[in-house]
Scaffold this motif. Structure first.
Motif, PDB file in Angstrom:
ATOM      1  N   VAL A 125      47.599 -39.063-144.008  1.00 14.87           N
ATOM      2  CA  VAL A 125      48.674 -39.981-144.424  1.00 14.87           C
ATOM      3  C   VAL A 125      49.420 -40.031-143.018  1.00 14.87           C
ATOM      4  O   VAL A 125      49.745 -39.220-142.303  1.00 14.87           O
ATOM      5  CB  VAL A 125      49.571 -39.529-145.703  1.00 14.87           C
ATOM      6  N   ASP A 126      50.040 -41.279-143.004  1.00 12.80           N
ATOM      7  CA  ASP A 126      50.843 -41.524-141.655  1.00 12.80           C
ATOM      8  C   ASP A 126      52.197 -41.030-141.489  1.00 12.80           C
ATOM      9  O   ASP A 126      52.481 -40.456-140.557  1.00 12.80           O
ATOM     10  CB  ASP A 126      51.019 -43.099-141.710  1.00 12.80           C
ATOM     11  N   ASN A 127      52.706 -40.582-142.653  1.00 11.81           N
ATOM     12  CA  ASN A 127      53.845 -40.083-142.582  1.00 11.81           C
ATOM     13  C   ASN A 127      53.996 -39.060-143.400  1.00 11.81           C
ATOM     14  O   ASN A 127      54.407 -39.045-144.704  1.00 11.81           O
ATOM     15  CB  ASN A 127      55.165 -41.010-142.987  1.00 11.81           C
ATOM     16  N   PRO A 128      53.277 -37.801-143.372  1.00 12.98           N
ATOM     17  CA  PRO A 128      53.267 -36.542-144.304  1.00 12.98           C
ATOM     18  C   PRO A 128      54.722 -35.777-144.563  1.00 12.98           C
ATOM     19  O   PRO A 128      55.536 -35.696-143.785  1.00 12.98           O
ATOM     20  CB  PRO A 128      52.423 -35.820-143.516  1.00 12.98           C
TER      21      PRO A 128
END
Length: 97
Positions: free
Chosen positions: A58-61
């Motif tokens: 994911v881009d923003n975990p």
């Protein structure tokens, strides 16, 4: 009649037994030298397998944290339902702290 150690040792298969029924003969040095890796033999299949393993990126975990809260605060969120952790996260996001 009690079993002795020698009778216990005779259980199972010997190396000769396994060799007689094996469909896979021992590899020679020449065969080991000729062996190639899976990714070398099947590059397309190897490439298709690798990305599908594990959790999707994911881009923003989210980040795991430890937080101590009062029991009253925890009980209020738990009373809201099974997804109390998600509701707590939304409340914190709306607070814009």
């Amino acid at each position: 009649m009690a079993k002795t150690k020698s009778s216990r040792a005779k259980r199972g298969y010997s190396k000769a037994d396994l060799k007689a029924v094996s469909d896979n003969p021992e590899w020679t040095e020449k065969e080991f030298a000729r062996a190639r890796s899976f990714s070398e033999v099947f590059p397309e299949l190897d490439a298709s397998i690798k990305p599908s393993r594990g959790r999707p990126k994911v881009d923003n975990p989210k980040e795991a944290v430890t937080l101590r809260l009062s029991p009253d605060t925890i009980e209020k969120f738990k009373a809201a339902g099974d997804d109390w952790r998600a509701k707590m996260a939304k409340t914190l996001e709306r607070a814009k702290v």
